[in-house]
Design a protein around this motif. Sequence first.
Motif, PDB file in Angstrom:
ATOM      1  N   ALA A 103       0.834  -1.210   0.000  1.00 40.80           N
ATOM      2  CA  ALA A 103       0.000   0.000   0.000  1.00 40.80           C
ATOM      3  C   ALA A 103       0.858   1.244   0.000  1.00 40.80           C
ATOM      4  O   ALA A 103       0.422   2.311  -0.458  1.00 40.80           O
ATOM      5  N   MET A 104       2.091   1.139   0.496  1.00 42.41           N
ATOM      6  CA  MET A 104       2.988   2.291   0.525  1.00 42.41           C
ATOM      7  C   MET A 104       3.816   2.420  -0.753  1.00 42.41           C
ATOM      8  O   MET A 104       4.715   3.252  -0.830  1.00 42.41           O
ATOM      9  N   MET A 105       3.506   1.612  -1.743  1.00 38.79           N
ATOM     10  CA  MET A 105       4.158   1.743  -3.051  1.00 38.79           C
ATOM     11  C   MET A 105       3.418   2.792  -3.874  1.00 38.79           C
ATOM     12  O   MET A 105       2.186   2.907  -3.805  1.00 38.79           O
ATOM     13  N   GLN A 106       4.154   3.544  -4.687  1.00 37.47           N
ATOM     14  CA  GLN A 106       3.542   4.526  -5.584  1.00 37.47           C
ATOM     15  C   GLN A 106       3.020   3.796  -6.820  1.00 37.47           C
ATOM     16  O   GLN A 106       3.592   3.864  -7.904  1.00 37.47           O
ATOM     17  N   GLN A 107       1.923   3.126  -6.656  1.00 40.85           N
ATOM     18  CA  GLN A 107       1.407   2.248  -7.695  1.00 40.85           C
ATOM     19  C   GLN A 107       0.958   3.005  -8.942  1.00 40.85           C
ATOM     20  O   GLN A 107       0.886   2.428 -10.029  1.00 40.85           O
ATOM     21  N   ILE A 108       0.711   4.269  -8.810  1.00 43.43           N
ATOM     22  CA  ILE A 108       0.259   5.061  -9.949  1.00 43.43           C
ATOM     23  C   ILE A 108       1.332   5.169 -11.027  1.00 43.43           C
ATOM     24  O   ILE A 108       1.049   5.452 -12.187  1.00 43.43           O
ATOM     25  N   TYR A 109       2.602   4.908 -10.650  1.00 43.53           N
ATOM     26  CA  TYR A 109       3.691   5.005 -11.615  1.00 43.53           C
ATOM     27  C   TYR A 109       4.137   3.648 -12.156  1.00 43.53           C
ATOM     28  O   TYR A 109       5.188   3.536 -12.753  1.00 43.53           O
ATOM     29  N   GLY A 110       3.314   2.631 -11.941  1.00 43.10           N
ATOM     30  CA  GLY A 110       3.648   1.317 -12.463  1.00 43.10           C
ATOM     31  C   GLY A 110       3.846   0.319 -11.340  1.00 43.10           C
ATOM     32  O   GLY A 110       4.303   0.665 -10.239  1.00 43.10           O
ATOM     33  N   LEU A 111       3.510  -0.937 -11.597  1.00 39.60           N
ATOM     34  CA  LEU A 111       3.511  -1.963 -10.557  1.00 39.60           C
ATOM     35  C   LEU A 111       4.801  -2.775 -10.508  1.00 39.60           C
ATOM     36  O   LEU A 111       5.003  -3.560  -9.581  1.00 39.60           O
ATOM     37  N   LYS A 112       5.659  -2.632 -11.494  1.00 38.97           N
ATOM     38  CA  LYS A 112       6.973  -3.296 -11.506  1.00 38.97           C
ATOM     39  C   LYS A 112       6.872  -4.805 -11.324  1.00 38.97           C
ATOM     40  O   LYS A 112       7.699  -5.430 -10.663  1.00 38.97           O
ATOM     41  N   GLY A 113       5.819  -5.383 -11.872  1.00 39.40           N
ATOM     42  CA  GLY A 113       5.635  -6.833 -11.786  1.00 39.40           C
ATOM     43  C   GLY A 113       4.711  -7.283 -10.671  1.00 39.40           C
ATOM     44  O   GLY A 113       4.288  -8.435 -10.648  1.00 39.40           O
ATOM     45  N   CYS A 114       4.401  -6.403  -9.736  1.00 37.72           N
ATOM     46  CA  CYS A 114       3.492  -6.757  -8.646  1.00 37.72           C
ATOM     47  C   CYS A 114       2.035  -6.694  -9.106  1.00 37.72           C
ATOM     48  O   CYS A 114       1.717  -6.165 -10.174  1.00 37.72           O
ATOM     49  N   LYS A 115       1.146  -7.206  -8.277  1.00 39.97           N
ATOM     50  CA  LYS A 115      -0.289  -7.099  -8.499  1.00 39.97           C
ATOM     51  C   LYS A 115      -0.814  -5.900  -7.713  1.00 39.97           C
ATOM     52  O   LYS A 115      -0.375  -5.643  -6.590  1.00 39.97           O
ATOM     53  N   GLU A 116      -1.774  -5.183  -8.314  1.00 42.31           N
ATOM     54  CA  GLU A 116      -2.333  -4.033  -7.586  1.00 42.31           C
ATOM     55  C   GLU A 116      -2.948  -4.494  -6.269  1.00 42.31           C
ATOM     56  O   GLU A 116      -3.495  -5.591  -6.165  1.00 42.31           O
ATOM     57  N   ASN A 117      -2.812  -3.649  -5.266  1.00 38.74           N
ATOM     58  CA  ASN A 117      -3.301  -3.986  -3.926  1.00 38.74           C
ATOM     59  C   ASN A 117      -3.565  -2.697  -3.160  1.00 38.74           C
ATOM     60  O   ASN A 117      -2.774  -1.755  -3.225  1.00 38.74           O
ATOM     61  N   ALA A 118      -4.656  -2.655  -2.443  1.00 40.16           N
ATOM     62  CA  ALA A 118      -5.059  -1.443  -1.740  1.00 40.16           C
ATOM     63  C   ALA A 118      -4.772  -1.466  -0.248  1.00 40.16           C
ATOM     64  O   ALA A 118      -4.896  -0.430   0.417  1.00 40.16           O
ATOM     65  N   TRP A 119      -4.376  -2.620   0.304  1.00 40.43           N
ATOM     66  CA  TRP A 119      -4.373  -2.772   1.753  1.00 40.43           C
ATOM     67  C   TRP A 119      -2.969  -3.036   2.307  1.00 40.43           C
ATOM     68  O   TRP A 119      -2.200  -3.797   1.726  1.00 40.43           O
ATOM     69  N   PRO A 120      -2.644  -2.462   3.454  1.00 41.60           N
ATOM     70  CA  PRO A 120      -1.333  -2.710   4.066  1.00 41.60           C
ATOM     71  C   PRO A 120      -1.224  -4.104   4.683  1.00 41.60           C
ATOM     72  O   PRO A 120      -0.110  -4.628   4.848  1.00 41.60           O
ATOM     73  N   TYR A 121      -2.349  -4.716   5.033  1.00 36.89           N
ATOM     74  CA  TYR A 121      -2.338  -6.047   5.660  1.00 36.89           C
ATOM     75  C   TYR A 121      -3.234  -6.996   4.868  1.00 36.89           C
ATOM     76  O   TYR A 121      -4.222  -6.583   4.252  1.00 36.89           O
TER      77      TYR A 121
END
Length: 294
Positions: A263-281
Amino acid sequence: MPTATRSRRAPVSRRQAKRMRRQARRKRLGMGIAAAGALAVLGTAGVVLLQGGGDEGDGRSTQARAVPSLSESPTVDPAEPIAPEPTAAPGGGGAPQSGAAASPTASGAAGQGTFSTAVAGGDAVGKGTIRRYKVEVEDGLEVDPKTAADQINAILSDKRSWTSDGKNGFQLVASGTYDFTVRIASPDTVDKICRAAGLDTKGEVNCDVGKQVMVNSKRWLTGSPQFQGPIEEYRALIINHEVGHRIGHGHETCPGPGKPAPAMMQQIYGLKGCKENAWPYSADGTYLSGPAVP
């Protein structure tokens, strides 16, 4: 029968010769001006003549600059991130240090610069430090304050949010003392408030400044091209990311291909291979972390 006689040209005086030379020069000058005018008209198709405003700004320079035709205009790849990396760190729906300009229609409406507080409240959730917060929405936006407040309260009350750390809690209030305000505002208003703190949100992202979490209405209403989940999930990312900064978390990046993006990733600039996720836990209480971003 008269005979034909050849006419003889009278001799030209020095004064007449000088006058004739002046007339010839004027004629040549006129032809040059006409040609320059024709070139200037042609220049609108491929060359623009720029006068004035040279390096010294004294209006004395004249420059020619080639411009592309319509067929040569650059194209925008819709798969590209929505904005270049800003000078201040924008959050993955937003961020505490900054974040890029949406048209009023893209964000629902142009804001009026004034805010309405949501008449909504709730019980404290979580343990440890309980932070009281209120929700405000800029007048003129297509966002209902109470509906937005109920959504934010549900996000921060979710067991996948920050209350799972056992050290932080939150309470939605409409009046009285409070620790911070979540403000949903138009891109222009977000830029103005964030810029006052030296943060460049570029009309696109959010920021956390002073006692305010500034949420860009464009992001709240339209989400992000990088986040394929429902808009409700992206709103959860905005709130979790910004509030995460407020309680002391910094930026993180993707821990590995196929894993949930922090959740603390700047996902708006690309996921770098990760899956989108909204939650810290995760649902079982596991912190979904990634390497810290320096």
